[in-house]
Design a protein around this motif. Structure first.
Motif, mmCIF file in Angstrom:
data_model
loop_
_atom_site.group_PDB
_atom_site.id
_atom_site.type_symbol
_atom_site.label_atom_id
_atom_site.label_comp_id
_atom_site.label_asym_id
_atom_site.label_seq_id
_atom_site.Cartn_x
_atom_site.Cartn_y
_atom_site.Cartn_z
ATOM 1 N N ALA A 1 0.830 -1.210 0.000
ATOM 2 C CA ALA A 1 0.000 0.000 0.000
ATOM 3 C C ALA A 1 0.861 1.255 0.000
ATOM 4 C CB ALA A 1 -0.923 -0.013 1.208
ATOM 5 N N VAL A 2 1.948 1.246 0.762
ATOM 6 C CA VAL A 2 2.821 2.423 0.836
ATOM 7 C C VAL A 2 3.515 2.663 -0.505
ATOM 8 C CG1 VAL A 2 4.962 3.280 1.882
ATOM 9 C CG2 VAL A 2 3.180 2.308 3.321
ATOM 10 N N LEU A 3 3.946 1.590 -1.159
ATOM 11 C CA LEU A 3 4.664 1.730 -2.427
ATOM 12 C C LEU A 3 3.740 1.742 -3.644
ATOM 13 C CD1 LEU A 3 7.658 -0.607 -1.624
ATOM 14 C CD2 LEU A 3 7.632 1.883 -1.642
ATOM 15 N N HIS A 4 2.434 1.568 -3.442
ATOM 16 C CA HIS A 4 1.430 1.584 -4.506
ATOM 17 C C HIS A 4 1.709 0.551 -5.602
ATOM 18 C CE1 HIS A 4 -0.129 5.173 -2.671
ATOM 19 N NE2 HIS A 4 1.045 5.765 -2.782
ATOM 20 N N SER A 5 2.287 -0.578 -5.209
ATOM 21 C CA SER A 5 2.596 -1.628 -6.177
ATOM 22 C C SER A 5 2.758 -2.946 -5.436
ATOM 23 C CB SER A 5 3.891 -1.299 -6.924
ATOM 24 O OG SER A 5 4.302 -2.404 -7.698
ATOM 25 N N SER A 6 2.078 -3.972 -5.915
ATOM 26 C CA SER A 6 2.216 -5.267 -5.251
ATOM 27 C C SER A 6 3.595 -5.867 -5.516
ATOM 28 C CB SER A 6 1.120 -6.222 -5.714
ATOM 29 O OG SER A 6 1.240 -6.479 -7.085
ATOM 30 N N ARG A 7 4.152 -5.631 -6.683
ATOM 31 C CA ARG A 7 5.483 -6.173 -6.992
ATOM 32 C C ARG A 7 6.568 -5.528 -6.152
ATOM 33 N NH1 ARG A 7 5.624 -6.796 -13.558
ATOM 34 N NH2 ARG A 7 3.999 -8.362 -13.669
ATOM 35 N N TRP A 8 6.579 -4.190 -6.093
ATOM 36 C CA TRP A 8 7.612 -3.499 -5.318
ATOM 37 C C TRP A 8 7.423 -3.733 -3.823
ATOM 38 C CZ3 TRP A 8 12.033 -2.132 -7.122
ATOM 39 C CH2 TRP A 8 12.161 -1.795 -8.473
ATOM 40 N N GLY A 9 6.188 -3.813 -3.380
ATOM 41 C CA GLY A 9 5.934 -4.099 -1.972
ATOM 42 C C GLY A 9 6.448 -5.466 -1.568
ATOM 43 N N THR A 10 6.212 -6.461 -2.413
ATOM 44 C CA THR A 10 6.714 -7.803 -2.144
ATOM 45 C C THR A 10 8.236 -7.829 -2.219
ATOM 46 O OG1 THR A 10 4.689 -8.745 -3.038
ATOM 47 C CG2 THR A 10 6.579 -10.215 -2.855
ATOM 48 N N PHE A 11 8.805 -7.114 -3.180
ATOM 49 C CA PHE A 11 10.261 -7.038 -3.317
ATOM 50 C C PHE A 11 10.907 -6.453 -2.066
ATOM 51 C CE2 PHE A 11 14.057 -4.668 -4.830
ATOM 52 C CZ PHE A 11 14.819 -5.748 -5.221
ATOM 53 N N VAL A 12 10.377 -5.348 -1.570
ATOM 54 C CA VAL A 12 10.917 -4.716 -0.364
ATOM 55 C C VAL A 12 10.725 -5.629 0.850
ATOM 56 C CG1 VAL A 12 10.628 -2.760 1.211
ATOM 57 C CG2 VAL A 12 10.701 -2.383 -1.252
ATOM 58 N N PHE A 13 9.595 -6.323 0.910
ATOM 59 C CA PHE A 13 9.337 -7.266 1.999
ATOM 60 C C PHE A 13 10.391 -8.378 2.016
ATOM 61 C CE2 PHE A 13 7.232 -11.125 3.594
ATOM 62 C CZ PHE A 13 6.926 -10.701 4.876
#
Length: 87
Positions: A57-69
């Motif tokens: 939600a913070v990065l507005h992208s499921s791909r980038w959010g998963t990557f950062v996770f």
């Protein structure tokens, strides 16, 4: 590069992970599964899924959010390996 140019400080996290590889590999699967066992009202409301969806939600992208996770998970286990190395 490490042996020839003596780049030791830049790769210290990789050194720690190499020294404690079995701990990191085993814990990468066991720890999230154990944390997902604790949830609020339904199994989808657990800490692991909550942090991942927050990052998405913070990065507005499921791909980038998963990557950062995933990067945060790797960094966490690098620090655990560093703690084990220091002990």
């Amino acid at each position: 590069m490490v042996d020839v140019k003596h780049f030791r400080k830049q790769v210290v996290l990789l050194q720690w992970m190499g020294m404690n590889a079995l701990i990191a590999l085993a814990a990468c699967d066991i720890f999230p599964a154990a944390v997902q066992g604790f949830y609020w009202h339904s199994p989808e409301n657990n800490l692991v899924d909550g942090v991942e969806s927050l990052l998405q939600a913070v990065l507005h992208s499921s791909r980038w959010g998963t990557f950062v996770f995933v990067l945060l998970g790797i960094l966490f286990w690098c620090l655990v390996d560093g703690f084990l190395h220091m002990r």
